[in-house]
Design a protein around this motif. Structure first.
Motif, PDB file in Angstrom:
ATOM      1  N   GLY A 102     -14.772  -2.685   1.478  1.00  0.00           N
ATOM      2  CA  GLY A 102     -13.912  -2.278   2.582  1.00  0.00           C
ATOM      3  C   GLY A 102     -12.449  -2.565   2.309  1.00  0.00           C
ATOM      4  N   MET A 103     -12.182  -3.734   1.720  1.00  0.00           N
ATOM      5  CA  MET A 103     -10.803  -4.117   1.414  1.00  0.00           C
ATOM      6  C   MET A 103     -10.180  -3.149   0.412  1.00  0.00           C
ATOM      7  SD  MET A 103      -8.961  -5.782  -1.234  1.00  0.00           S
ATOM      8  CE  MET A 103     -10.082  -6.907  -2.078  1.00  0.00           C
ATOM      9  N   LEU A 104     -10.922  -2.797  -0.619  1.00  0.00           N
ATOM     10  CA  LEU A 104     -10.400  -1.895  -1.654  1.00  0.00           C
ATOM     11  C   LEU A 104     -10.209  -0.477  -1.106  1.00  0.00           C
ATOM     12  CD1 LEU A 104     -12.418  -3.072  -4.789  1.00  0.00           C
ATOM     13  CD2 LEU A 104      -9.983  -3.423  -4.328  1.00  0.00           C
ATOM     14  N   LYS A 105     -11.087  -0.071  -0.206  1.00  0.00           N
ATOM     15  CA  LYS A 105     -10.925   1.256   0.399  1.00  0.00           C
ATOM     16  C   LYS A 105      -9.623   1.309   1.200  1.00  0.00           C
ATOM     17  CE  LYS A 105     -13.196   4.707   3.317  1.00  0.00           C
ATOM     18  NZ  LYS A 105     -11.933   5.047   4.014  1.00  0.00           N
ATOM     19  N   LYS A 106      -9.352   0.230   1.937  1.00  0.00           N
ATOM     20  CA  LYS A 106      -8.119   0.157   2.737  1.00  0.00           C
ATOM     21  C   LYS A 106      -6.890   0.218   1.833  1.00  0.00           C
ATOM     22  CE  LYS A 106      -5.630  -2.891   5.907  1.00  0.00           C
ATOM     23  NZ  LYS A 106      -5.645  -4.195   6.616  1.00  0.00           N
ATOM     24  N   HIS A 107      -6.891  -0.574   0.766  1.00  0.00           N
ATOM     25  CA  HIS A 107      -5.754  -0.592  -0.159  1.00  0.00           C
ATOM     26  C   HIS A 107      -5.638   0.729  -0.923  1.00  0.00           C
ATOM     27  CE1 HIS A 107      -5.563  -4.881   0.693  1.00  0.00           C
ATOM     28  NE2 HIS A 107      -4.404  -4.900   0.070  1.00  0.00           N
ATOM     29  N   LYS A 108      -6.774   1.329  -1.192  1.00  0.00           N
ATOM     30  CA  LYS A 108      -6.766   2.612  -1.893  1.00  0.00           C
ATOM     31  C   LYS A 108      -6.066   3.668  -1.053  1.00  0.00           C
ATOM     32  CE  LYS A 108      -9.962   5.754  -4.284  1.00  0.00           C
ATOM     33  NZ  LYS A 108     -11.386   6.036  -4.581  1.00  0.00           N
ATOM     34  N   ASP A 109      -6.332   3.687   0.244  1.00  0.00           N
ATOM     35  CA  ASP A 109      -5.688   4.647   1.151  1.00  0.00           C
ATOM     36  C   ASP A 109      -4.185   4.387   1.229  1.00  0.00           C
ATOM     37  OD1 ASP A 109      -8.117   5.817   1.667  1.00  0.00           O
ATOM     38  OD2 ASP A 109      -8.475   4.702   3.524  1.00  0.00           O
ATOM     39  N   ILE A 110      -3.812   3.096   1.276  1.00  0.00           N
ATOM     40  CA  ILE A 110      -2.393   2.739   1.360  1.00  0.00           C
ATOM     41  C   ILE A 110      -1.645   3.188   0.105  1.00  0.00           C
ATOM     42  CG2 ILE A 110      -0.760   0.809   1.414  1.00  0.00           C
ATOM     43  CD1 ILE A 110      -2.801  -0.707   3.140  1.00  0.00           C
ATOM     44  N   PHE A 111      -2.205   2.854  -1.055  1.00  0.00           N
ATOM     45  CA  PHE A 111      -1.565   3.223  -2.321  1.00  0.00           C
ATOM     46  C   PHE A 111      -1.531   4.741  -2.507  1.00  0.00           C
ATOM     47  CE2 PHE A 111      -2.412  -1.210  -3.799  1.00  0.00           C
ATOM     48  CZ  PHE A 111      -1.148  -1.491  -4.274  1.00  0.00           C
ATOM     49  N   LYS A 112      -2.591   5.410  -2.088  1.00  0.00           N
ATOM     50  CA  LYS A 112      -2.656   6.863  -2.242  1.00  0.00           C
ATOM     51  C   LYS A 112      -1.570   7.537  -1.404  1.00  0.00           C
ATOM     52  CE  LYS A 112      -5.781  10.800  -1.625  1.00  0.00           C
ATOM     53  NZ  LYS A 112      -7.144  11.222  -1.180  1.00  0.00           N
ATOM     54  N   THR A 113      -1.411   7.090  -0.159  1.00  0.00           N
ATOM     55  CA  THR A 113      -0.383   7.660   0.721  1.00  0.00           C
ATOM     56  C   THR A 113       1.009   7.438   0.138  1.00  0.00           C
ATOM     57  OG1 THR A 113      -1.748   7.270   2.693  1.00  0.00           O
ATOM     58  CG2 THR A 113       0.612   7.581   3.032  1.00  0.00           C
ATOM     59  N   GLY A 114       1.250   6.218  -0.350  1.00  0.00           N
ATOM     60  CA  GLY A 114       2.551   5.901  -0.934  1.00  0.00           C
ATOM     61  C   GLY A 114       2.825   6.692  -2.194  1.00  0.00           C
ATOM     62  N   LEU A 115       1.791   6.883  -3.001  1.00  0.00           N
ATOM     63  CA  LEU A 115       1.970   7.600  -4.268  1.00  0.00           C
ATOM     64  C   LEU A 115       2.211   9.087  -4.039  1.00  0.00           C
ATOM     65  CD1 LEU A 115       1.991   7.017  -7.295  1.00  0.00           C
ATOM     66  CD2 LEU A 115      -0.437   7.594  -7.364  1.00  0.00           C
ATOM     67  N   LEU A 116       1.536   9.658  -3.060  1.00  0.00           N
ATOM     68  CA  LEU A 116       1.753  11.077  -2.745  1.00  0.00           C
ATOM     69  C   LEU A 116       3.170  11.296  -2.214  1.00  0.00           C
ATOM     70  CD1 LEU A 116      -1.686  12.035  -1.139  1.00  0.00           C
ATOM     71  CD2 LEU A 116      -0.777  12.793  -3.345  1.00  0.00           C
ATOM     72  N   ALA A 117       3.651  10.334  -1.424  1.00  0.00           N
ATOM     73  CA  ALA A 117       5.030  10.423  -0.925  1.00  0.00           C
ATOM     74  C   ALA A 117       6.014  10.301  -2.086  1.00  0.00           C
ATOM     75  CB  ALA A 117       5.283   9.315   0.103  1.00  0.00           C
ATOM     76  N   GLN A 118       5.712   9.406  -3.028  1.00  0.00           N
ATOM     77  CA  GLN A 118       6.558   9.242  -4.211  1.00  0.00           C
ATOM     78  C   GLN A 118       6.554  10.512  -5.045  1.00  0.00           C
ATOM     79  OE1 GLN A 118       5.351   6.027  -6.800  1.00  0.00           O
ATOM     80  NE2 GLN A 118       6.946   6.468  -8.311  1.00  0.00           N
ATOM     81  N   SER A 119       5.399  11.148  -5.134  1.00  0.00           N
ATOM     82  CA  SER A 119       5.277  12.393  -5.901  1.00  0.00           C
ATOM     83  C   SER A 119       6.145  13.498  -5.288  1.00  0.00           C
ATOM     84  CB  SER A 119       3.814  12.836  -5.943  1.00  0.00           C
ATOM     85  OG  SER A 119       3.682  14.068  -6.614  1.00  0.00           O
ATOM     86  N   ASP A 120       6.137  13.596  -3.964  1.00  0.00           N
ATOM     87  CA  ASP A 120       6.955  14.614  -3.282  1.00  0.00           C
ATOM     88  C   ASP A 120       8.448  14.347  -3.501  1.00  0.00           C
ATOM     89  OD1 ASP A 120       4.739  15.919  -2.337  1.00  0.00           O
ATOM     90  OD2 ASP A 120       4.734  14.908  -0.397  1.00  0.00           O
ATOM     91  N   GLU A 121       8.842  13.080  -3.414  1.00  0.00           N
ATOM     92  CA  GLU A 121      10.243  12.724  -3.624  1.00  0.00           C
ATOM     93  C   GLU A 121      10.651  12.989  -5.075  1.00  0.00           C
ATOM     94  OE1 GLU A 121      14.153  11.328  -3.230  1.00  0.00           O
ATOM     95  OE2 GLU A 121      12.674  12.093  -1.798  1.00  0.00           O
TER      96      GLU A 121
END
Length: 244
Positions: free
Chosen positions: A110-129
């Protein structure tokens, strides 16, 4: 003779059993701790996800080691082989360590799933920028690049060099983003604007190098006497530069 054989057998069995116990105990304790650590970076997330997959796939194999290990210590007890207290304590705590290990693995999922979602959202935003910044660089090059004869080769090549340095930095960032997205099974193709700009820079750089070479030759020819000029060599050189 039988007594000697029994002594050698139980000595070897004790060595094997205590080594297995130590190995299993270390596996459970260390991995329980490792898998419980929240990842702080994308790299750490990738390591943690791989570790979780590995530990989860080994659950049945790990559990299958308990019964044979207990049987070996029972045989040692049967033959009244002395086993150090430290080993007996570890053996007694092994069931609890196994329970803790399984709970750690469940909580880590559960902890890794939560962090995975956080990192994924941040990385997609970084990709757009990142895409936006690349577009800005390309637009700047097309508007302000060294395309006019009002500047000399030296200034033009320096300008190109500056664009190339920015492009190198962008390519490194692109690789980091693509590697990060790969953790989430997202395959992002190479940025087309980066590839286009790289080709354009190479093309314009070649032109300016030819221009610089021509200016150097022209400077030399201007200082020579007309009667000493070798027109055939000049023509051959000019044709050679034109072919480039």
């Amino acid at each position: 003779h039988c007594q000697q054989w029994q002594t050698k057998f139980t000595k070897l069995l004790k060595l094997m059993a205590t080594n297995k116990l130590q190995s299993l105990n270390t596996y459970l304790v260390e991995n329980s701790d490792k898998i419980s650590q929240p990842p702080q970076t994308l790299s750490e997330l990738g390591v943690s996800l791989n570790l979780w997959d590995k530990l989860h796939s080994e659950l049945d194999d790990t559990e299958s080691q308990f019964a044979p290990l207990n049987e070996e210590f029972q045989i040692l007890e049967k033959y009244q082989v002395s086993v150090e207290e430290v080993h007996l304590q570890k053996l007694g705590k092994l069931t609890d360590e196994w329970t803790i290990f399984q709970e750690s693995l469940k909580d880590a999922e559960g902890m890794l799933k939560k962090h995975k979602d956080i990192f994924k959202t941040g990385l997609l935003a970084q990709s757009d920028e990142f895409k936006r910044q690349v577009h800005i660089l390309l637009d700047n090059f097309q508007k302000n690049g060294p395309f006019t004869s009002t500047i000399g080769p030296g200034e033009a090549l320096e300008s190109i060099h500056q664009y190339e340095e920015q492009l190198i930095a962008f390519k490194q960032t692109q690789q980091q983003i693509r590697s990060g997205l790969n953790i989430f099974k997202i395959d992002q193709p190479p940025n087309k604007e980066i590839m286009f700009l790289e080709k354009e820079l190479q093309y314009i750089e070649d032109i300016w190098h030819i221009n610089k070479e021509w200016e150097g030759l022209w400077k030399d020819w201007k200082t020579e006497k007309f009667s000493e000029l070798k027109t055939e060599d000049m023509e051959a050189t000019a044709i050679g530069l034109h072919k480039k």
